[in-house]
Design a protein around this motif. Structure first.
Motif, PDB file in Angstrom:
ATOM      1  N   ASN A 295       0.846  -1.020   0.073  1.00 28.67           N
ATOM      2  CA  ASN A 295      -0.061  -0.041  -0.150  1.00 28.67           C
ATOM      3  C   ASN A 295       0.940   1.359   0.025  1.00 28.67           C
ATOM      4  O   ASN A 295       0.588   2.385  -0.649  1.00 28.67           O
ATOM      5  N   HIS A 299       0.580   3.927  -2.928  1.00 26.07           N
ATOM      6  CA  HIS A 299       0.149   5.342  -2.848  1.00 26.07           C
ATOM      7  C   HIS A 299       1.044   6.484  -2.478  1.00 26.07           C
ATOM      8  O   HIS A 299       0.639   7.288  -2.768  1.00 26.07           O
ATOM      9  N   ARG A 331      -6.907   6.622   1.036  1.00 23.01           N
ATOM     10  CA  ARG A 331      -6.991   5.225   1.110  1.00 23.01           C
ATOM     11  C   ARG A 331      -7.893   5.117   2.495  1.00 23.01           C
ATOM     12  O   ARG A 331      -8.184   3.923   2.915  1.00 23.01           O
TER      13      ARG A 331
END
Length: 375
Positions: A295, A299, A331
């Motif tokens: 993640n 991101h 997120r």
């Protein structure tokens, strides 16, 4: 009124009923015979022999399987799953099988007797053939439906078997969800690292950097292929062989190395003795850390990642922190990856938190060790 009389299943059920008549007729010929005995007395004596004999036959486990297969073929071509074909596994199964045999022979003898009477009546009074034939066929339709209902009730799975089947379906669903999480975490991480490495290699003119990027892409791709092969082995129903190959927390440094090779600084402080963790906890912890790193790479590419882990009061605490740059703030809704992390944590009796923490994005998971449960 006419449609049921034209269906093939009606005549298949008629045949099934006539088999019951054949059994009753053979017993009748053996005892008490057909000469010098009234019809009523013959029926009573034949029943007195049929019932104990059928109950004795029902004690054989394979009889239930044979009856279930006959019922599936002749009574319910479209409802096969409602009738079991397993041998008797308990005395309750034997009792239900005995009840089925008695009901089958009794209804078969009744319909068979009605068939004989109808044929004799039609032979004596030809003008009544349409009426007699119509009535007989509807008797067969109703008797066939009744026998199908009895077959589903007496030969179908018991409550315990239905509960076991429901549990098996739930297990299969859980296994499918677990495989989906595994594929998402493993392949998703590999693709993220590959994309970042390829993009960096295109932007940086240094040949040495490009060589390292290509090497990292190769290593990551091979690991992804290994994980994919492991998933395929699981799908082929050989989980024992594949379970031992699942990466654990002892391989987390390889994960950090791939992220660093993609140009993302990773600071790891894992004060965890991986050899002392239960196997399932170590594997799930690895996947949780992998999802956190993935993640962060997806991101906030290039932003430093800080991973911490420690065992405090019998609880494994893991956290992954990164700056909220680029799409990091988006997120908060949580995607499939974070949902998978939460599911893993809940299944292990733990908890998961994910969201903004000042200027950073923080993923924190707490997993109880419970050595008595997971070893």
């Amino acid at each position: 009124m006419i449609t049921p009389l034209l269906r093939p299943v009606t005549y298949a059920r008629w045949l099934h009923l006539m088999i019951g008549l054949v059994f009753a007729g053979i017993v009748l010929l053996v005892y008490p015979g057909t000469e010098g005995v009234s019809t009523a007395r013959a029926v009573v004596l034949s029943a007195a022999v049929d019932v104990p004999l059928l109950c004795a036959v029902a004690l054989v486990p394979a009889v239930r399987r044979a009856e279930g297969m006959q019922a599936r073929l002749l009574l319910a071509p479209a409802r096969e799953e409602s009738i079991g074909v397993a041998p008797s596994a308990s005395w309750a199964d034997r009792g239900r099988t005995a009840g089925w045999l008695v009901a089958r022979v009794g209804s078969g003898a009744a319909v068979g007797g009605a068939t004989v009477v109808a044929v004799e009546l039609a032979a004596r009074l030809p003008l009544l053939v349409p009426v007699v034939g119509f009535a007989l066929l509807w008797l067969v339709v109703l008797a066939g439906r009744l026998q199908l209902a009895l077959a589903i009730s007496l030969l179908g799975p018991s409550k315990a078997e239905r509960l076991a089947a429901a549990e098996a379906r739930a297990e299969r669903l859980l296994e499918r969800n677990r495989l989906a999480r595994e594929l998402h975490d493993s392949i998703g991480h590999a693709l993220t690292v590959t994309v970042l490495q390829a993009g960096a290699a295109r932007e940086v003119p240094d040949p040495a950097f490009r060589e390292r990027a290509l090497e990292a892409i190769e290593v990551t791709g091979r690991r992804a292929l290994d994980d994919l092969e492991r998933m395929l082995v699981l799908l082929r129903e050989a989980p024992e062989a594949a379970a031992a190959e699942q990466p654990g927390l002892d391989r987390v440094e390889e994960l950090f190395a791939s992220a660093r090779a993609a140009g993302t600084p990773v600071v790891a402080e894992l004060a965890v003795r991986t050899g002392g963790l239960p196997g399932v906890l170590s594997r799930e912890a690895y996947r949780i850390v992998q999802e956190g790193v993935t993640n962060a790479l997806r991101h906030a590419p290039g932003a430093p990642i800080r991973v911490e882990g420690a065992v405090v009061d019998g609880v494994l605490e893991l956290s992954c922190r990164t700056a909220r740059t680029g799409g990091g703030s988006s997120r908060s809704g949580g995607g499939k990856g974070l949902r998978g992390v939460r599911e893993r944590a809940v299944l292990l009796g733990g908890e998961c938190e994910a969201g903004p923490d000042g200027p950073d994005w923080l993923l924190r998971v707490r997993l109880p060790l419970r050595l008595d449960r997971w070893t």
